[in-house]
Enzyme design. Structure first.
Site, PDB file in Angstrom:
ATOM      1  N   TYR A 182       0.858  -1.231   0.116  1.00 27.93           N
ATOM      2  CA  TYR A 182      -0.166   0.055  -0.076  1.00 27.93           C
ATOM      3  C   TYR A 182       0.840   1.140  -0.006  1.00 27.93           C
ATOM      4  O   TYR A 182       0.553   2.302  -0.566  1.00 27.93           O
ATOM      5  CB  TYR A 182      -0.997  -0.131   1.283  1.00 27.93           C
ATOM      6  CG  TYR A 182      -2.156  -0.475   1.184  1.00 27.93           C
ATOM      7  CD1 TYR A 182      -2.271  -2.165   0.802  1.00 27.93           C
ATOM      8  CD2 TYR A 182      -3.348  -0.006   1.317  1.00 27.93           C
ATOM      9  CE1 TYR A 182      -3.474  -2.880   0.603  1.00 27.93           C
ATOM     10  CE2 TYR A 182      -4.546  -0.593   1.204  1.00 27.93           C
ATOM     11  CZ  TYR A 182      -4.631  -1.782   0.887  1.00 27.93           C
ATOM     12  OH  TYR A 182      -5.946  -2.531   0.936  1.00 27.93           O
ATOM     13  N   LYS A 194       3.099 -15.338   2.460  1.00 30.46           N
ATOM     14  CA  LYS A 194       3.187 -16.125   0.997  1.00 30.46           C
ATOM     15  C   LYS A 194       4.947 -16.311   0.932  1.00 30.46           C
ATOM     16  O   LYS A 194       5.553 -15.757  -0.063  1.00 30.46           O
ATOM     17  CB  LYS A 194       2.693 -15.126  -0.124  1.00 30.46           C
ATOM     18  CG  LYS A 194       2.689 -15.817  -1.493  1.00 30.46           C
ATOM     19  CD  LYS A 194       1.691 -16.872  -1.554  1.00 30.46           C
ATOM     20  CE  LYS A 194       1.676 -17.519  -2.918  1.00 30.46           C
ATOM     21  NZ  LYS A 194       0.946 -18.607  -2.814  1.00 30.46           N
ATOM     22  N   ASP A 226      -3.039 -18.161   0.533  1.00 29.35           N
ATOM     23  CA  ASP A 226      -3.997 -18.994  -0.427  1.00 29.35           C
ATOM     24  C   ASP A 226      -4.657 -19.862   0.437  1.00 29.35           C
ATOM     25  O   ASP A 226      -5.878 -20.152   0.266  1.00 29.35           O
ATOM     26  CB  ASP A 226      -3.488 -19.290  -1.667  1.00 29.35           C
ATOM     27  CG  ASP A 226      -2.188 -20.181  -1.508  1.00 29.35           C
ATOM     28  OD1 ASP A 226      -1.518 -20.022  -0.394  1.00 29.35           O
ATOM     29  OD2 ASP A 226      -1.657 -20.854  -2.707  1.00 29.35           O
ATOM     30  N   ASP A 262      -6.250  -7.101   4.203  1.00 30.11           N
ATOM     31  CA  ASP A 262      -7.379  -6.463   3.465  1.00 30.11           C
ATOM     32  C   ASP A 262      -8.393  -7.473   3.059  1.00 30.11           C
ATOM     33  O   ASP A 262      -9.445  -7.541   3.187  1.00 30.11           O
ATOM     34  CB  ASP A 262      -6.946  -5.575   2.327  1.00 30.11           C
ATOM     35  CG  ASP A 262      -7.874  -4.971   1.673  1.00 30.11           C
ATOM     36  OD1 ASP A 262      -9.102  -4.383   2.466  1.00 30.11           O
ATOM     37  OD2 ASP A 262      -8.033  -4.634   0.651  1.00 30.11           O
ATOM     38  N   ASP A 278     -11.964  -9.167   4.794  1.00 32.86           N
ATOM     39  CA  ASP A 278     -13.285  -9.145   3.867  1.00 32.86           C
ATOM     40  C   ASP A 278     -14.095 -10.488   3.899  1.00 32.86           C
ATOM     41  O   ASP A 278     -15.184 -10.608   4.214  1.00 32.86           O
ATOM     42  CB  ASP A 278     -13.120  -8.680   2.568  1.00 32.86           C
ATOM     43  CG  ASP A 278     -13.614  -7.127   2.413  1.00 32.86           C
ATOM     44  OD1 ASP A 278     -13.289  -6.297   3.207  1.00 32.86           O
ATOM     45  OD2 ASP A 278     -13.972  -6.725   1.390  1.00 32.86           O
TER      46      ASP A 278
HETATM   47  C1  IPM Z   1     -10.287  -1.026   4.170  1.00 32.00           C
HETATM   48  C2  IPM Z   1     -10.510  -0.533   2.941  1.00 32.00           C
HETATM   49  C3  IPM Z   1      -9.429   0.201   2.382  1.00 32.00           C
HETATM   50  C4  IPM Z   1      -8.117  -0.449   2.355  1.00 32.00           C
HETATM   51  C5  IPM Z   1      -9.534   0.864   1.238  1.00 32.00           C
HETATM   52  C6  IPM Z   1     -10.891   1.882   1.118  1.00 32.00           C
HETATM   53  C7  IPM Z   1      -8.397   1.855   0.656  1.00 32.00           C
HETATM   54  O1  IPM Z   1     -10.822  -1.643   1.856  1.00 32.00           O
HETATM   55  O2  IPM Z   1     -10.107  -0.395   5.303  1.00 32.00           O
HETATM   56  O3  IPM Z   1     -10.033  -2.416   4.170  1.00 32.00           O
HETATM   57  O4  IPM Z   1      -7.973  -1.345   1.437  1.00 32.00           O
HETATM   58  O5  IPM Z   1      -7.368  -0.746   3.351  1.00 32.00           O
HETATM   59 MN    MN Z   2     -10.861  -3.681   2.759  1.00 33.45          MN
END
Ligand code: IPM
Ligand code: MN
Length: 365
Positions: A144, A194, A227, A251, A255
């Site tokens: 990032y 990884k 993975d 990240d 999710d």
């Molecule tokens: C998160 C979001 C952010 C990230 C984006 C919006 C920049 O997806 O907080 O997980 O990738 O960190």
């Molecule tokens: Mn995210």
């Protein structure tokens, strides 16, 4: 009377409406303990672009700098989607605020109550007791924030690169956060990397192995390639307790954790900084894991639980008020168990709105 000084950044979409009720719950929980809330609101995200021409105005940073923590809503929405990616609220507000305050440790609790297992896409028999894990994501390093560039080659082709960079000290400080979390839970850490491909991951794995052997030998450490970790998350999330991983893997995995835990409307998060505030606790930013939900914004039907639970994390980490944080967390759980549910977690029961949900929680504090 002790005061809790924090910045309130409601942002866009459902942000303002869930923030409003979260502040009411926070007040109901802290007032009996003789604590006063001293918060200042500031613009962030799309609304800040509209009003001040920047997703993260200097004045907003100023408000945060004067505070001991930041309670954050959410940013972004269709209105700003046509802006160049680097100017969109998500990227132009969230990434700079993380970097500015060195918010290197992102804790995302993956919590699904037993009563809500229907919300998960996983079969209930795989998660009979619900889910209770936590993802500790490194937040200010890696791909990032490493060098990036785009340029045109002599032959007209275009090349773009993002570079993943980690220092051992950055890995050690996120391990410290994972260690503290594991010690307060079941004592198990799974480090995700990884290392069969990436040199940063080779350093990550070596550092995790050595650092935990030296500093927390009582913990049980395992390693997984990312993975495989993604697959295991979908198969049996409760095999994990504390996950620790680098920025981008975290990240993606968080999710996935969010969806196996059912509604994003229940998921909170804490991003802790390197600096302590005047209470001697880490400065931090606290935000729901879900987004701005533009489709339901303004209707007062959004689930406020993630924002309320994020406020509880603020009390725990930035103000050292664990008891009150637990009180709020139990009240949320009890309200859900008693059948008070917004649309995202209703499953056939009559859904209630944002305000009624918050009232039900307040009544249980
Ligand atoms: C998160 C979001 C952010 C990230 C984006 C919006 C920049 O997806 O907080 O997980 O990738 O960190
Ligand atoms: Mn995210």
């Amino acid at each position: 009377m002790q005061t809790l000084k924090f910045a309130v950044l409601p942002g866009d979409g459902i942000g303002p409406e869930v923030m409003k009720v979260a502040l009411e719950v926070l007040e109901a929980a802290t007032e009996p303990a003789g604590l006063a809330l001293d918060f200042e609101e500031a613009d962030v995200g799309g609304i800040a672009i509209d009003k001040q021409g920047s997703a993260l105005p200097e004045s907003t940073i100023g408000v945060c700098e004067k505070s001991d923590a930041i309670l954050f809503g959410s940013v972004g929405g269709p209105k700003w989607e046509s802006l160049p990616p680097a100017e969109q609220p998500e990227r132009a507000a969230l990434l700079p605020i993380r970097k500015h305050f060195s918010l290197f440790a992102n804790l995302r609790p993956g919590l699904l109550y037993k009563e809500l297992t229907d919300a998960s896409p996983l079969k209930t028999e795989r998660i009979p007791e619900g889910i209770d894990i936590v993802c500790v994501r490194e937040l200010t390093g890696g791909i990032y924030f490493g060098p990036k560039e785009t340029h045109t080659l002599d032959d007209g082709d275009v090349v773009a690169s993002d570079t993943m960079v980690y220092k051992r000290s950055e890995i050690e400080r996120i391990l410290d956060v994972a260690i503290a979390s594991a010690k307060s839970r079941s004592g198990k850490i799974c480090s995700v990397d990884k290392a069969n491909v990436l040199t940063t991951s080779v350093l990550w794995r070596k550092t995790a192995t050595e650092y935990i052997a030296k500093n927390a030998p009582e913990l049980e450490l395992s390693h997984l390639y990312v993975d495989n970790a993604a697959m295991q998350m979908a198969r049996d999330p409760n095999q994990f307790d504390v996950l620790v991983t680098e920025n981008m893997f975290g990240d993606i995995l968080s999710d996935e954790m969010g969806i196996v835990c059912g509604s994003l409307g229940m998921l909170s998060s804490a991003s802790l900084g390197t600096q302590n505030n005047q209470h001697g606790h880490p400065f931090g930013l606290y935000e729901p894991s879900g987004g701005t939900a533009p489709d339901i914004a303004g209707q007062r039907i959004a689930n406020p639980c993630a924002q309320i639970l994020s406020a509880a994390l603020m009390l725990r980490y930035s103000f050292g008020l664990n008891d009150i944080a637990e009180k709020i967390e139990s009240a949320v759980k009890q309200a859900v168990m008693d059948g008070h549910r917004t649309g995202d977690i209703a499953f056939g029961t009559d859904p209630i709105g944002t305000d009624a949900m918050a009232q039900a929680i307040k009544a249980r504090i």
